[in-house]
Design a protein around this motif. Structure first.
Motif, PDB file in Angstrom:
ATOM      1  N   PRO A 776      12.577  25.163  -4.947  1.00  0.00           N
ATOM      2  CA  PRO A 776      11.718  25.467  -3.712  1.00  0.00           C
ATOM      3  C   PRO A 776      10.270  24.820  -3.745  1.00  0.00           C
ATOM      4  O   PRO A 776       9.858  24.846  -4.972  1.00  0.00           O
ATOM      5  CB  PRO A 776      11.771  26.935  -3.679  1.00  0.00           C
ATOM      6  CG  PRO A 776      11.987  27.532  -5.108  1.00  0.00           C
ATOM      7  CD  PRO A 776      12.989  26.447  -5.783  1.00  0.00           C
ATOM      8  N   THR A 777       9.716  24.778  -2.838  1.00  0.00           N
ATOM      9  CA  THR A 777       8.445  24.017  -2.814  1.00  0.00           C
ATOM     10  C   THR A 777       7.454  25.315  -2.801  1.00  0.00           C
ATOM     11  O   THR A 777       7.307  26.425  -2.080  1.00  0.00           O
ATOM     12  CB  THR A 777       8.022  23.303  -1.333  1.00  0.00           C
ATOM     13  OG1 THR A 777       9.038  22.238  -1.325  1.00  0.00           O
ATOM     14  CG2 THR A 777       6.680  22.937  -1.213  1.00  0.00           C
ATOM     15  N   VAL A 778       6.296  25.206  -3.645  1.00  0.00           N
ATOM     16  CA  VAL A 778       5.388  26.149  -3.477  1.00  0.00           C
ATOM     17  C   VAL A 778       3.988  25.556  -2.897  1.00  0.00           C
ATOM     18  O   VAL A 778       3.630  24.768  -3.528  1.00  0.00           O
ATOM     19  CB  VAL A 778       4.925  26.624  -5.038  1.00  0.00           C
ATOM     20  CG1 VAL A 778       3.916  27.791  -5.342  1.00  0.00           C
ATOM     21  CG2 VAL A 778       6.381  27.266  -5.769  1.00  0.00           C
ATOM     22  N   ILE A 779       3.555  26.274  -1.964  1.00  0.00           N
ATOM     23  CA  ILE A 779       2.324  25.887  -1.343  1.00  0.00           C
ATOM     24  C   ILE A 779       1.264  26.715  -1.393  1.00  0.00           C
ATOM     25  O   ILE A 779       1.423  28.079  -1.160  1.00  0.00           O
ATOM     26  CB  ILE A 779       2.631  25.765   0.101  1.00  0.00           C
ATOM     27  CG1 ILE A 779       3.753  24.539   0.426  1.00  0.00           C
ATOM     28  CG2 ILE A 779       1.354  25.024   0.961  1.00  0.00           C
ATOM     29  CD1 ILE A 779       4.271  24.482   1.709  1.00  0.00           C
ATOM     30  N   PHE A 780       0.029  26.576  -1.730  1.00  0.00           N
ATOM     31  CA  PHE A 780      -1.169  27.363  -1.899  1.00  0.00           C
ATOM     32  C   PHE A 780      -2.126  27.031  -0.737  1.00  0.00           C
ATOM     33  O   PHE A 780      -2.492  25.823  -0.656  1.00  0.00           O
ATOM     34  CB  PHE A 780      -1.849  27.333  -3.126  1.00  0.00           C
ATOM     35  CG  PHE A 780      -3.109  28.128  -3.212  1.00  0.00           C
ATOM     36  CD1 PHE A 780      -2.998  29.586  -2.973  1.00  0.00           C
ATOM     37  CD2 PHE A 780      -4.338  27.621  -3.498  1.00  0.00           C
ATOM     38  CE1 PHE A 780      -4.286  30.294  -3.009  1.00  0.00           C
ATOM     39  CE2 PHE A 780      -5.439  28.488  -3.478  1.00  0.00           C
ATOM     40  CZ  PHE A 780      -5.562  29.793  -3.199  1.00  0.00           C
ATOM     41  N   LYS A 781      -2.489  27.785   0.183  1.00  0.00           N
ATOM     42  CA  LYS A 781      -3.317  27.644   1.407  1.00  0.00           C
ATOM     43  C   LYS A 781      -4.642  28.274   1.145  1.00  0.00           C
ATOM     44  O   LYS A 781      -4.601  29.662   0.967  1.00  0.00           O
ATOM     45  CB  LYS A 781      -2.779  27.957   2.543  1.00  0.00           C
ATOM     46  CG  LYS A 781      -1.490  27.084   2.954  1.00  0.00           C
ATOM     47  CD  LYS A 781      -1.223  27.676   4.322  1.00  0.00           C
ATOM     48  CE  LYS A 781       0.044  26.780   4.948  1.00  0.00           C
ATOM     49  NZ  LYS A 781       0.629  26.960   6.137  1.00  0.00           N
ATOM     50  N   GLU A 782      -5.745  27.795   0.906  1.00  0.00           N
ATOM     51  CA  GLU A 782      -7.212  28.539   0.612  1.00  0.00           C
ATOM     52  C   GLU A 782      -7.557  29.100   1.935  1.00  0.00           C
ATOM     53  O   GLU A 782      -7.246  28.630   2.910  1.00  0.00           O
ATOM     54  CB  GLU A 782      -8.160  27.417   0.301  1.00  0.00           C
ATOM     55  CG  GLU A 782      -7.642  26.757  -1.211  1.00  0.00           C
ATOM     56  CD  GLU A 782      -9.064  26.047  -1.701  1.00  0.00           C
ATOM     57  OE1 GLU A 782     -10.092  25.847  -1.149  1.00  0.00           O
ATOM     58  OE2 GLU A 782      -8.868  25.596  -2.728  1.00  0.00           O
ATOM     59  N   LYS A 783      -7.926  30.217   1.935  1.00  0.00           N
ATOM     60  CA  LYS A 783      -8.443  31.071   3.029  1.00  0.00           C
ATOM     61  C   LYS A 783      -9.597  31.881   2.793  1.00  0.00           C
ATOM     62  O   LYS A 783      -9.863  32.687   1.665  1.00  0.00           O
ATOM     63  CB  LYS A 783      -7.316  31.896   3.601  1.00  0.00           C
ATOM     64  CG  LYS A 783      -7.632  32.824   4.698  1.00  0.00           C
ATOM     65  CD  LYS A 783      -7.450  32.074   5.986  1.00  0.00           C
ATOM     66  CE  LYS A 783      -7.497  32.733   7.256  1.00  0.00           C
ATOM     67  NZ  LYS A 783      -7.175  32.054   8.692  1.00  0.00           N
TER      68      LYS A 783
END
Length: 807
Positions: A776-783
């Motif tokens: 699976p793809t692991v995505i980190f979105k800065e917020k």
């Protein structure tokens, strides 16, 4: 109402075209005759859409054409109903085929288009500028102008800036932009600050040649000098000789002459009521900068036009503000009683209500004050009646004709694709804070918005909304920290205008408040306002009631919901907290349990009444979707019985018992679980083998300031495809283990403030994911979250929405 007819009809056809196209593409095995008829309908309706768009460009239509457009709209609605029925019964469509044939046989309406348009000429020979009175203001009757002139005069008279400065005044129609510009212009005309001045009104449809010619005549033969012709006869004669035959000059000759006459002079030019950037571009190259303190003053309703005129850092775009409450009362009472202190005490309260509807717009205040002043007797009952029937008064009262026409300019100037979206806002009650994202979804669902190349349908809807803000016809109320509009309102008087248009063209039917359920035609869209809920039980065929708000303890009204025996979807916002109201709601839900498939229950300002919910006599066994918002602490006892439940959203419910998580884990059909904003406040989230057997999406928004841990045992969540985690400021993840056991997992998305600890968590997840068979793809979105107001809860608005996260 011509534009309302056009936009409503075009919107109806646009929606229908989308459905027809979808059927023709997706259902290739249609009965041959039906497919032919559907294709014929689609071709005819495409022609109709183009024709209606052409009509939208015209200001007036003959009665015959208006009737024809109304017939087109109703026909489109009927065909859409038929198509919906066809889709529902696809595979057993014999009962619907005859209807499709009947509607396709209505080509006589379509064919009438060509004949109608051939004779469609304007019916009125009188064309006047409804803004004319603003060009000749009576200073003694003006209120609030001097306070708003301060900055303008400072920018205009600034001796330290010799470059050509452009100043734009922008804002909602009726706020007094033209009056402010004219009074400022007049005050400067008498003190000799500028060598020459000119004031022209551009408007929506303008002739550049006529306007430049007008400017030339004003600067060569100033109005204030016309009485002294004898003293300057020789000079003026030579000037006038240069303009001989000016009526035959082209735009280039006129522009060249204007530049020549303005060169090396300190001038003031006012361009009033500009509606487009193109209009500004048509003038700006004729206005030279001789570095001697010349000024250009522009008025417009459109924000982007105002800023496009102000290209340099020393230019100024000034957004005109509504009158203050004090100024509004002063203007209102002066117009009616001659003085702000002469209002009878019994009229004070209703006066405040009327002024609230005016929203600080001088034009609205003066117009309504004029209507009230025309009445021989000033009684509270009469003023209450006018307040409650302002929409009718706008249509019939000569006193309000100018107000109506001024505000209709903003509506009529909208492109055809925006008119239907704007009419849709008439479903909301007065002074209602409308949620932007809710409106965008509704536009999309109604097929008012379609995809464009490179833009998704929601991005197009966003652009439509931004255009309404740009045109100053909706008013932002709540702005997020990122600058996005979260909630907004429609100006009360503008709302009256679009409500009138929508009702007359059967775009909507309103019930409650001053509206009564007496539809002249079929109900296409029903909006129930306060006061109409008490009779809602009579709508026994209603299947969807997406949102009903209870703001008062009215157990009878709440009980009315239980009479909607065919209801499948219900959304309830409970602003009340008494036991009787909650018992009435529970009783109603029990009566609806046999059909109800979707339930939204929202308690924005407190806790739900769990005892009442537990007492539900008949659990909704066919329930497929539940959305609980508000403090609950524990799940209702009947939740484990919902074997058909596929979607569950919990927000701020503050569940803390691990047994509640076990209950959810055993639901056999659950596909989507969303736990938002303190929905489950236990710091450990453990899923054992075989739990959540069908779940595809798990979304968790963490809001408690503790170190959160998650562990997925082998065999847990066997069908999970997406895991979403969002963290508010102050929350953290201590550990997530077991990702490698989630065999169908495709995406892991984490949205949080960047930190070293978070980066370590993300890195460890990527390692676990690499050991997963499906990678699976692991995505980190800065917020950057808005700081929370409480240590236990993120900030929520009055509807329970977080201030910084999409609904």
């Amino acid at each position: 109402m011509e534009h309302a007819v056009v936009s409503a009809a075009e919107g109806a056809i646009h929606t229908l075209l989308g459905k027809l196209g979808a059927i023709l593409v997706q259902e290739a095995q249609l009965l041959g005759s039906v497919q032919v008829e559907l294709q014929y309908l689609k071709d005819e309706l495409e022609s109709m859409t183009a024709f209606l768009q052409d009509l939208a460009e015209r200001n007036e239509h003959r009665k015959q054409v208006k009737i024809w457009m109304k017939q087109v709209r109703e026909l489109a609605y009927d065909v859409e109903d038929c198509i919906d029925e066809f889709k529902h019964h696809l595979g057993d469509s014999r009962g619907v085929v005859s209807k499709i044939n009947r509607y396709s046989g209505n080509h006589f309406i379509f064919g009438a288009a060509g004949n109608s348009v051939a004779y469609d000429t304007p019916t009125s020979l009188l064309n006047y500028d409804v803004r004319i009175t603003a060009l000749f203001p009576e200073r003694k009757q003006l209120v609030g102008v001097e306070a708003r002139q301060g900055n303008l005069l400072q920018w205009l008279m600034d001796k330290h800036l010799q470059k050509l400065r452009v100043i734009s005044i922008f804002g909602f129609g009726g706020l007094g932009k033209t009056t402010l510009a004219m009074t400022t212009y007049q005050s400067l005309a008498t003190n000799g600050s500028f060598q020459c001045q000119a004031f022209v009104t551009v408007s929506q449809r303008f002739d550049v040649k006529v306007l430049i010619r007008d400017i030339l005549l004003q600067i060569i033969q100033p109005v204030h000098q016309q009485g002294h012709r004898a003293s300057a006869e020789v000079g003026e004669s030579s000037e006038e000789g240069m303009l001989k035959g000016i009526e035959t000059w082209g735009v280039g000759e006129l522009a060249s002459m204007l530049r020549q006459k303005l060169e090396n002079k300190r001038y003031l030019i006012v361009l009033d009521d500009i509606w487009s950037i193109a209009a500004w571009e048509a003038f700006r190259f004729s206005l030279p900068d001789s570095n001697n303190g010349s000024r250009v003053l522009v008025t417009t309703r459109i924000r982007t036009v105002a800023h496009s005129c102000c290209l340099h850092e020393y230019d100024q775009a000034y957004e005109i503000e509504p009158l203050t409450n004090y100024e509004s009362r002063d203007l209102f009472f002066k117009r009616i009683f001659g003085s702000s202190v002469n209002c009878p005490e019994n009229l004070q309260e209703i006066s405040e209500k009327i002024l609230g509807k005016c929203g600080g717009a001088p034009l609205a205040i003066v117009s309504i004050a004029g209507l009230l002043a025309s009445k021989l007797v000033h009684s509270k009952d009469q003023w209450e009646k006018i307040y409650g029937s302002l929409g009718t008064e706008l249509e019939t009262s000569p006193s309000l004709e100018r107000l109506k026409k001024i505000l209709e300019l903003s509506y009529n100037h909208l492109p055809y694709h925006l008119k239907t979206c704007f009419l849709y806002l008439s479903i909301y009650p007065e002074d209602h804070n409308i949620r932007r994202k809710s409106v965008l979804r509704r536009w999309v669902a109604e097929r008012f918005v379609t995809e464009k190349r490179g833009l998704s349908v929601f991005e197009v809807a966003e652009s439509y909304f931004d255009e309404f803000i740009n045109r100053s016809i909706i008013q932002p109320v709540e702005i997020s920290f990122t600058g996005k509009v979260k909630t907004f309102q429609v100006h009360d008087v503008m709302l009256e205008i679009i409500v009138t248009k929508s009702i007359e063209e059967n775009f909507i039917t309103l019930v409650g408040e001053q509206y009564t359920l007496v539809p002249q035609e079929k109900i296409r869209r029903l909006s129930v306002h306060s006061g109409g809920v008490r009779d809602i039980g009579n709508l026994d065929a209603l299947k969807t009631l997406a949102e009903v708000e209870f703001t008062q303890s009215t157990s009878h009204c709440i009980s009315e919901l239980g009479k909607l025996s065919r209801l499948k979807k219900l959304g309830v916002m409970m602003f009340v907290d008494d036991d009787n109201s909650w018992e009435s709601l529970t009783f109603a839900l029990g009566n609806l349990s046999g059909n109800l498939c979707s339930l939204l229950l929202w308690r924005p300002d407190g806790a739900m009444n769990l005892d009442s919910l537990d007492a539900l006599s008949r659990p909704p066994m066919f329930m497929e979707s539940i959305n609980f918002r508000g403090q609950l602490r524990k799940l209702p006892k009947w939740i484990p019985l919902l074997s058909n439940l596929t979607e569950l959203t919990l927000r701020a419910t503050e569940l803390s018992d691990k047994e509640d998580l076990k209950v959810l884990a055993q639901l056999p059909s659950l596909l989507y679980l969303r736990l938002h904003h303190s929905a489950y406040i236990e710091n450990e989230f453990v899923i054992a083998a075989s739990e959540f057997p069908c779940l595809k999406l798990l979304a968790i928004h963490l809001a408690i300031p503790i170190a959160w841990k998650a562990r997925f045992h082998k065999g847990a969540l066997p069908r999970l495809e997406k895991l979403e985690l969002s963290l508010f400021q102050g929350t953290s993840i201590q550990e997530i283990s077991g990702i490698e056991f989630l065999r169908n997992l495709k995406d892991v998305v984490i949205c949080a403030c960047p930190s070293n600890a978070m980066r370590r968590i993300v890195q460890s997840l990527k390692v676990y994911a690499s050991n997963n068979f499906d990678k699976p793809t692991v995505i980190f979105k800065e917020k950057q979250w808005e700081p929370a107001q409480s240590s236990t809860d993120p900030p929520l608005d009055h509807r329970g929405n977080p201030f910084d996260h999409p609904f």
